[in-house]
Design a protein around this motif. Sequence first.
Motif, PDB file in Angstrom:
ATOM      1  N   SER A 388       0.905  -1.154   0.000  1.00 48.45           N
ATOM      2  CA  SER A 388       0.000   0.000   0.000  1.00 48.45           C
ATOM      3  C   SER A 388       0.935   1.193   0.000  1.00 48.45           C
ATOM      4  CB  SER A 388      -0.805   0.078   1.288  1.00 48.45           C
ATOM      5  OG  SER A 388      -1.720  -0.963   1.320  1.00 48.45           O
ATOM      6  N   MET A 416     -12.434   0.188   2.676  1.00 44.95           N
ATOM      7  CA  MET A 416     -11.004   0.275   2.985  1.00 44.95           C
ATOM      8  C   MET A 416     -10.339  -1.098   2.840  1.00 44.95           C
ATOM      9  SD  MET A 416     -10.592   3.389   3.432  1.00 44.95           S
ATOM     10  CE  MET A 416     -12.061   4.166   2.876  1.00 44.95           C
ATOM     11  N   GLN A 422      -7.028   4.545   2.256  1.00 44.79           N
ATOM     12  CA  GLN A 422      -6.643   4.105   3.594  1.00 44.79           C
ATOM     13  C   GLN A 422      -7.287   4.992   4.645  1.00 44.79           C
ATOM     14  OE1 GLN A 422      -2.349   3.100   3.811  1.00 44.79           O
ATOM     15  NE2 GLN A 422      -2.421   3.502   1.633  1.00 44.79           N
ATOM     16  N   ASP A 492      -3.438   3.397  11.881  1.00 41.83           N
ATOM     17  CA  ASP A 492      -4.081   2.926  10.661  1.00 41.83           C
ATOM     18  C   ASP A 492      -5.073   1.831  11.027  1.00 41.83           C
ATOM     19  OD1 ASP A 492      -2.703   0.551  11.007  1.00 41.83           O
ATOM     20  OD2 ASP A 492      -1.498   0.716   9.182  1.00 41.83           O
ATOM     21  N   LYS A 493      -5.651   1.195   9.977  1.00 45.01           N
ATOM     22  CA  LYS A 493      -6.690   0.197  10.203  1.00 45.01           C
ATOM     23  C   LYS A 493      -6.242  -0.970  11.061  1.00 45.01           C
ATOM     24  CE  LYS A 493      -9.459  -2.388   7.790  1.00 45.01           C
ATOM     25  NZ  LYS A 493     -10.129  -3.077   6.777  1.00 45.01           N
ATOM     26  N   SER A 523       3.465   0.348   3.163  1.00 47.37           N
ATOM     27  CA  SER A 523       3.046  -0.334   4.376  1.00 47.37           C
ATOM     28  C   SER A 523       3.746  -1.667   4.529  1.00 47.37           C
ATOM     29  CB  SER A 523       1.544  -0.572   4.329  1.00 47.37           C
ATOM     30  OG  SER A 523       1.288  -1.417   3.232  1.00 47.37           O
TER      31      SER A 523
END
Length: 525
Positions: A388, A416, A422, A492-493, A523
């Motif tokens: 990513s 997402m 993102q 982040d997620k 990422s």
Amino acid sequence: MGFIDEINRRRTFAIISHPDAGKTTLTEKLLLFGGAIHVAGAVKSNKIKKTATSDFMEIEKQRGISVATSVMGFEYDGYKVNILDTPGHQDFAEDTFRTLTAVDSVIIVVDSAKGVEAQTRKLMEVCRMRNTPVIVFINKLDRPSKDPFDLLDEVEEELKIKVRPLSWPIGNGPQFKGVYNLFDESLYLFEPSKQVLEDGISVKDLNDPVLAEQIGEESAEMIREELELVNGVYPEFESQTYLDAQVAPVFFGSALNNFGVKELLECFLKIAPSPQPSQAEERVVDAKEEKMTGFVFKIHANMDPNHRNRLAFLKVCSGKFQRNTNYLHVRHGKNMKFSSPTAFMAEKKSIIDEAYPGDIVGIPDTGNFKIGDTLTSGEKLNYKGLPSFSPELFRYIENADPMKSKQLAKGIDQLMDEGVAQLFTSQFNGRKVIGTVGALQFEVIEYRLLHEYGAKCRYEPINLYKACWLESDDKEQLEDFKKRKLQYMAKDKFGRDVFMADSAYMLQMAESNFKNIKFHFTSEF
């Protein structure tokens, strides 16, 4: 048919180009030859209300562009062909990069009037990094075009690869008469917009009077001269140099008029590579190994708006994938089996019992997968190369309809997972920030939230320069950094620390003041 024969007859490739060079049109014509569809929808013509079969999202039909990657397979002449049509729009480059990790070769479409454009150069860099073999299709010869020799020089220069023409155009624009196929030494005459496919006239010797009868003495003389030049300038075609990604074969034609496409397809099937070994972090996996391995390179939510479903696209790398068989989900460390894996035919999908290396399988997903996940017959393997990128455009996302907050949360979460953009949660004020690589993605997210989840969102501007992931062995320094930069910190997620720098200068200062912290821009670390 044996396991090895099944692998050898597969061809998995992507079609890439700058927007508007004719990528989706070419994909359609290939499906037409494979008998997968019977009517090709003109992508831009307003007279026909049918849109391209490979663009099934509403927004694609409105804009005439491909936003999602779609997968299509068909049988032709004993081969099993899998095409991945990629988004041409540069705001979706990341999706295309991921798709290129799942194919063995690539066809690049170039517009004969515009030549090589920016987006094509960028995608070619990815092919070069991975040594992916490429074939070039120069499209739209029924319109006034650049000189073929100039086009070939441009391809060599811009895409940094040697070329070898395997077909040659006779005139262009209104004077376009057809192409001479050097690969099987025959002549194909051009008739605009024909839906029926004719065989070429075999012309082994260019001095054969048949040539002049068909295209006129003047054109015959010209093509004799040009082909003499071609054979003098360009080395003989050798399939090994193509497979080593050193030489790109070039074809000329007009995809919209079905012209030159069949030659491209038939030559492609003969020379293109069957499924190749894949590089995992632990070792190289050969496609002919008995045990199943594969990775998820894309997730697509709401393939069918009536059933809120998600599909994970799995590329089978080795072994045979079977329905209702237990496979290890490496990241979760648990076994899973799938009762309805599907294969794709444009927008129709059918449940399959088995798939072989090179095939793309759609697995219904309830949130178990993320991009880059590996499935195996038990071995702990991780396929690499699905990054990513660090986003460059940011906006706060807010709920515009308080009654629908649950729908909004679910929608954002699923989109997402698809890797469209993102999501970061600010540690300072808890607000949600969406980061993307291109501006069109904000529009697509807003559109899909409304039409697929019934949720309204609104964006607020936020001034940020770049997001980067942090990693450090020095716990104290990391904690100190996070305290000092609290208002710029986010998660982040997956709960990883992300530093949101608001200017290049701020990022530079952070890097020089905190020597023990690594700042990552993809990422994957």
